[in-house]
Design a protein around this motif. Structure first.
Motif, short mmCIF file in Angstrom:
data_model
loop_
_atom_site.label_atom_id
_atom_site.label_comp_id
_atom_site.label_asym_id
_atom_site.label_seq_id
_atom_site.Cartn_x
_atom_site.Cartn_y
_atom_site.Cartn_z
N ASN A 1 -7.26 10.11 -0.82
CA ASN A 1 -8.10 9.19 -1.60
C ASN A 1 -8.95 8.33 -0.68
O ASN A 1 -10.11 8.02 -1.00
CB ASN A 1 -7.25 8.32 -2.51
CG ASN A 1 -6.71 9.07 -3.69
OD1 ASN A 1 -7.22 10.13 -4.06
ND2 ASN A 1 -5.64 8.55 -4.28
N SER A 2 -8.39 7.92 0.45
CA SER A 2 -9.13 7.11 1.41
C SER A 2 -10.35 7.87 1.93
O SER A 2 -11.45 7.33 2.00
CB SER A 2 -8.22 6.71 2.55
OG SER A 2 -8.94 6.03 3.54
N PHE A 3 -10.15 9.12 2.30
CA PHE A 3 -11.27 9.92 2.79
C PHE A 3 -12.29 10.17 1.68
O PHE A 3 -13.50 10.12 1.91
CB PHE A 3 -10.78 11.25 3.37
CG PHE A 3 -10.10 11.09 4.69
CD1 PHE A 3 -10.81 10.67 5.81
CD2 PHE A 3 -8.74 11.35 4.82
CE1 PHE A 3 -10.18 10.52 7.03
CE2 PHE A 3 -8.12 11.21 6.04
CZ PHE A 3 -8.83 10.78 7.14
N ALA A 4 -11.82 10.42 0.47
CA ALA A 4 -12.73 10.66 -0.65
C ALA A 4 -13.55 9.41 -0.95
O ALA A 4 -14.76 9.49 -1.19
CB ALA A 4 -11.94 11.09 -1.89
N ASN A 5 -12.91 8.24 -0.91
CA ASN A 5 -13.63 6.99 -1.15
C ASN A 5 -14.66 6.71 -0.06
O ASN A 5 -15.75 6.21 -0.34
CB ASN A 5 -12.66 5.82 -1.27
CG ASN A 5 -11.88 5.85 -2.55
OD1 ASN A 5 -12.29 6.47 -3.54
ND2 ASN A 5 -10.73 5.20 -2.55
N THR A 6 -14.31 7.01 1.18
CA THR A 6 -15.26 6.82 2.28
C THR A 6 -16.47 7.71 2.10
O THR A 6 -17.61 7.27 2.26
CB THR A 6 -14.58 7.12 3.63
OG1 THR A 6 -13.47 6.24 3.78
CG2 THR A 6 -15.55 6.93 4.78
N PHE A 7 -16.25 8.96 1.75
CA PHE A 7 -17.36 9.89 1.53
C PHE A 7 -18.22 9.42 0.36
O PHE A 7 -19.46 9.44 0.43
CB PHE A 7 -16.82 11.30 1.27
CG PHE A 7 -17.89 12.33 1.12
CD1 PHE A 7 -18.65 12.72 2.21
CD2 PHE A 7 -18.16 12.90 -0.12
CE1 PHE A 7 -19.64 13.66 2.09
CE2 PHE A 7 -19.15 13.85 -0.26
CZ PHE A 7 -19.89 14.23 0.85
N LYS A 8 -17.59 8.94 -0.72
CA LYS A 8 -18.33 8.43 -1.88
C LYS A 8 -19.16 7.21 -1.49
O LYS A 8 -20.32 7.08 -1.89
CB LYS A 8 -17.35 8.07 -3.00
CG LYS A 8 -18.03 7.62 -4.28
CD LYS A 8 -17.00 7.33 -5.36
CE LYS A 8 -16.29 6.06 -5.00
NZ LYS A 8 -15.40 5.54 -6.02
N ASP A 9 -18.59 6.33 -0.68
CA ASP A 9 -19.33 5.14 -0.22
C ASP A 9 -20.54 5.53 0.62
O ASP A 9 -21.59 4.91 0.52
CB ASP A 9 -18.42 4.22 0.57
CG ASP A 9 -17.38 3.53 -0.31
OD1 ASP A 9 -17.56 3.51 -1.54
OD2 ASP A 9 -16.40 3.02 0.26
N ALA B 1 -2.63 9.21 -0.88
CA ALA B 1 -3.36 7.97 -0.57
C ALA B 1 -4.32 8.20 0.57
O ALA B 1 -5.43 7.68 0.58
CB ALA B 1 -2.37 6.85 -0.25
N TRP B 2 -3.91 8.99 1.56
CA TRP B 2 -4.80 9.32 2.67
C TRP B 2 -5.99 10.12 2.18
O TRP B 2 -7.13 9.87 2.60
CB TRP B 2 -4.04 10.09 3.75
CG TRP B 2 -3.17 9.23 4.59
CD1 TRP B 2 -1.84 9.00 4.43
CD2 TRP B 2 -3.58 8.44 5.70
NE1 TRP B 2 -1.39 8.12 5.38
CE2 TRP B 2 -2.44 7.76 6.17
CE3 TRP B 2 -4.79 8.23 6.34
CZ2 TRP B 2 -2.48 6.91 7.26
CZ3 TRP B 2 -4.82 7.39 7.44
CH2 TRP B 2 -3.68 6.74 7.87
N MET C 1 0.84 -1.20 0.00
CA MET C 1 0.00 0.00 0.00
C MET C 1 0.87 1.24 0.00
O MET C 1 1.88 1.31 0.67
CB MET C 1 -0.92 0.00 1.23
CG MET C 1 -1.87 -1.17 1.25
SD MET C 1 -2.82 -1.23 2.76
CE MET C 1 -3.87 0.17 2.55
N ASN C 2 0.47 2.22 -0.77
CA ASN C 2 1.18 3.49 -0.83
C ASN C 2 0.57 4.41 0.19
O ASN C 2 -0.57 4.83 0.07
CB ASN C 2 1.06 4.07 -2.25
CG ASN C 2 1.84 5.34 -2.38
OD1 ASN C 2 2.52 5.77 -1.46
ND2 ASN C 2 1.73 5.96 -3.54
N MET C 3 1.34 4.76 1.24
CA MET C 3 0.80 5.55 2.33
C MET C 3 1.22 7.02 2.24
O MET C 3 1.49 7.65 3.23
CB MET C 3 1.23 4.97 3.68
CG MET C 3 0.58 3.67 3.98
SD MET C 3 -1.19 3.87 3.95
CE MET C 3 -1.72 2.60 4.99
N GLU C 4 1.28 7.57 1.04
CA GLU C 4 1.60 8.98 0.90
C GLU C 4 0.37 9.81 1.24
O GLU C 4 -0.72 9.29 1.45
CB GLU C 4 2.03 9.26 -0.54
CG GLU C 4 3.31 8.52 -0.93
CD GLU C 4 3.64 8.72 -2.40
OE1 GLU C 4 2.99 9.55 -3.05
OE2 GLU C 4 4.55 8.04 -2.87
#
Length: 181
Positions: A92-100, A89-90, A83-86
Protein backbone atom coordinates in the motif's frame (compact mmCIF):
# COMPACT_ATOMS: atom_id res chain seq x y z
CA UNK A 1 10.82 14.87 11.60
CA UNK A 2 10.01 17.09 14.58
CA UNK A 3 9.76 20.30 12.52
CA UNK A 4 5.97 20.50 12.75
CA UNK A 5 5.93 20.04 16.51
CA UNK A 6 8.87 22.40 17.16
CA UNK A 7 7.67 25.33 15.08
CA UNK A 8 4.63 27.31 14.17
CA UNK A 9 3.56 27.84 10.57
CA UNK A 10 5.41 31.17 10.49
CA UNK A 11 8.72 29.90 11.81
CA UNK A 12 9.31 26.65 9.90
CA UNK A 13 11.97 28.17 7.63
CA UNK A 14 13.87 29.65 10.55
CA UNK A 15 13.76 26.46 12.64
CA UNK A 16 14.74 24.34 9.63
CA UNK A 17 17.70 26.58 8.80
CA UNK A 18 18.81 26.61 12.43
CA UNK A 19 18.53 22.82 12.60
CA UNK A 20 20.67 22.30 9.51
CA UNK A 21 23.19 24.88 10.72
CA UNK A 22 23.38 23.20 14.13
CA UNK A 23 24.08 19.91 12.37
CA UNK A 24 26.97 21.44 10.43
CA UNK A 25 28.41 23.04 13.57
CA UNK A 26 28.03 19.68 15.34
CA UNK A 27 30.13 18.15 12.57
CA UNK A 28 32.75 20.83 13.19
CA UNK A 29 32.83 20.05 16.91
CA UNK A 30 33.22 16.35 16.09
CA UNK A 31 36.12 17.07 13.75
CA UNK A 32 37.84 19.31 16.30
CA UNK A 33 37.45 16.69 19.04
CA UNK A 34 38.65 13.83 16.82
CA UNK A 35 41.61 15.72 15.29
CA UNK A 36 44.06 14.92 18.12
CA UNK A 37 43.13 11.24 17.78
CA UNK A 38 43.52 11.31 13.97
CA UNK A 39 47.01 12.79 14.07
CA UNK A 40 48.09 10.48 16.89
CA UNK A 41 48.65 12.94 19.75
CA UNK A 42 45.89 11.26 21.78
CA UNK A 43 44.91 7.61 21.90
CA UNK A 44 41.83 5.78 23.05
CA UNK A 45 43.08 2.75 24.93
CA UNK A 46 45.36 0.88 22.57
CA UNK A 47 43.84 2.55 19.50
CA UNK A 48 45.27 5.68 17.92
CA UNK A 49 45.12 7.32 14.53
CA UNK A 50 42.15 6.73 12.23
CA UNK A 51 40.68 3.73 14.13
CA UNK A 52 40.46 5.87 17.28
CA UNK A 53 38.49 8.54 15.42
CA UNK A 54 35.76 5.99 14.63
CA UNK A 55 35.51 5.08 18.30
CA UNK A 56 35.41 8.75 19.29
CA UNK A 57 32.72 9.36 16.68
CA UNK A 58 30.61 6.49 18.02
CA UNK A 59 30.94 7.74 21.59
CA UNK A 60 30.05 11.33 20.58
CA UNK A 61 27.05 10.12 18.57
CA UNK A 62 25.79 8.10 21.53
CA UNK A 63 26.18 11.05 23.92
CA UNK A 64 24.51 13.50 21.51
CA UNK A 65 21.64 11.09 20.75
CA UNK A 66 20.66 10.68 24.41
CA UNK A 67 18.70 13.96 24.69
CA UNK A 68 16.68 13.08 21.58
CA UNK A 69 15.96 9.61 22.89
CA UNK A 70 14.77 10.77 26.30
CA UNK A 71 13.45 14.33 25.91
CA UNK A 72 11.62 14.38 22.58
CA UNK A 73 8.47 12.39 22.00
CA UNK A 74 6.63 11.89 18.73
CA UNK A 75 2.97 12.78 18.34
CA UNK A 76 0.55 9.92 18.89
CA UNK A 77 -0.46 10.12 15.21
CA UNK A 78 3.16 9.34 14.28
CA UNK A 79 3.50 6.41 16.71
CA UNK A 80 5.14 3.47 14.94
CA UNK A 81 3.47 0.93 17.22
CA UNK A 82 0.09 1.82 15.78
CA UNK A 83 1.27 1.19 12.24
CA UNK A 84 0.61 -2.19 10.68
CA UNK A 85 3.86 -3.29 9.06
CA UNK A 86 2.60 -6.39 7.26
CA UNK A 87 3.44 -7.10 3.63
CA UNK A 88 0.16 -5.55 2.48
CA UNK A 89 1.02 -2.32 4.31
CA UNK A 90 4.31 -2.17 2.42
CA UNK A 91 2.54 -2.70 -0.88
CA UNK A 92 0.00 0.00 0.00
CA UNK A 93 2.89 2.35 0.75
CA UNK A 94 4.38 1.84 -2.70
CA UNK A 95 0.96 2.16 -4.35
CA UNK A 96 0.28 5.41 -2.50
CA UNK A 97 3.68 6.80 -3.49
CA UNK A 98 3.04 5.98 -7.14
CA UNK A 99 -0.44 7.56 -6.92
CA UNK A 100 1.05 10.70 -5.36
CA UNK A 101 3.61 10.96 -8.14
CA UNK A 102 0.82 10.82 -10.70
CA UNK A 103 -0.99 13.70 -8.97
CA UNK A 104 2.08 15.88 -8.36
CA UNK A 105 1.00 18.30 -11.10
CA UNK A 106 -1.73 19.57 -8.78
CA UNK A 107 0.92 21.23 -6.65
CA UNK A 108 3.04 23.60 -8.73
CA UNK A 109 6.60 23.89 -7.56
CA UNK A 110 6.73 20.57 -5.73
CA UNK A 111 8.31 18.55 -8.55
CA UNK A 112 11.07 21.09 -9.28
CA UNK A 113 11.76 21.29 -5.55
CA UNK A 114 12.01 17.52 -5.20
CA UNK A 115 14.28 17.22 -8.24
CA UNK A 116 16.51 20.09 -7.11
CA UNK A 117 16.73 18.68 -3.60
CA UNK A 118 17.55 15.21 -4.92
CA UNK A 119 20.37 16.46 -7.14
CA UNK A 120 21.68 18.89 -4.50
CA UNK A 121 21.61 16.27 -1.75
CA UNK A 122 23.25 13.72 -4.05
CA UNK A 123 25.98 16.17 -5.04
CA UNK A 124 26.67 17.17 -1.44
CA UNK A 125 26.76 13.55 -0.27
CA UNK A 126 29.13 12.60 -3.09
CA UNK A 127 31.36 15.56 -2.25
CA UNK A 128 31.41 14.61 1.43
CA UNK A 129 32.16 10.97 0.72
CA UNK A 130 34.98 11.46 -1.74
CA UNK A 131 36.55 14.81 -0.88
CA UNK A 132 38.86 13.35 1.76
CA UNK A 133 40.12 10.69 -0.62
CA UNK A 134 40.51 13.23 -3.41
CA UNK A 135 42.45 15.68 -1.25
CA UNK A 136 44.70 12.90 0.03
CA UNK A 137 45.54 11.36 -3.36
CA UNK A 138 45.45 14.37 -5.69
CA UNK A 139 46.30 17.15 -3.26
CA UNK A 140 48.71 15.19 -1.08
CA UNK A 141 47.08 16.48 2.11
CA UNK A 142 47.55 14.70 5.42
CA UNK A 143 44.76 14.02 7.94
CA UNK A 144 45.33 17.29 9.81
CA UNK A 145 45.16 19.40 6.64
CA UNK A 146 42.05 17.55 5.44
CA UNK A 147 40.38 18.13 8.81
CA UNK A 148 41.12 21.86 8.75
CA UNK A 149 39.80 22.05 5.18
CA UNK A 150 36.69 20.13 6.26
CA UNK A 151 36.12 22.51 9.16
CA UNK A 152 36.32 25.50 6.79
CA UNK A 153 33.86 23.87 4.42
CA UNK A 154 31.47 23.04 7.25
CA UNK A 155 31.65 26.63 8.53
CA UNK A 156 30.59 27.87 5.10
CA UNK A 157 27.84 25.24 4.92
CA UNK A 158 26.61 26.12 8.42
CA UNK A 159 26.45 29.80 7.57
CA UNK A 160 24.60 28.96 4.35
CA UNK A 161 22.12 26.80 6.24
CA UNK A 162 21.52 29.51 8.81
CA UNK A 163 20.95 32.13 6.11
CA UNK A 164 18.81 29.83 3.95
CA UNK A 165 16.00 29.86 6.52
CA UNK A 166 15.96 33.64 6.57
CA UNK A 167 16.19 33.82 2.78
CA UNK A 168 13.32 31.37 2.33
CA UNK A 169 11.20 33.38 4.77
CA UNK A 170 11.97 36.67 3.02
CA UNK A 171 11.11 35.14 -0.38
CA UNK A 172 7.90 33.74 1.09
CA UNK A 173 8.91 30.27 -0.07
CA UNK A 174 6.12 28.51 1.79
CA UNK A 175 3.40 30.54 0.12
CA UNK A 176 0.81 28.05 -1.12
CA UNK A 177 2.69 25.00 0.14
CA UNK A 178 0.86 22.00 1.49
CA UNK A 179 1.29 20.80 5.04
CA UNK A 180 2.40 17.18 5.16
CA UNK A 181 1.41 16.12 8.66
Amino acid sequence: SFLHSLSSSGSKEKISGLGFAAGQFGNIVGLVISLPFAIGTLSLGSENGRPATFLVGAILFFICALPMLFLFKENKSMDCKSMNMEASAWMNSFANTFKDLLHIRRYPGVLPYLLAYYFLADAILTLQLFSGLYFEIVGGLDDQQKTVLGIGTLLAAGLGCFLSGRTAKSLKSTRGCITLV
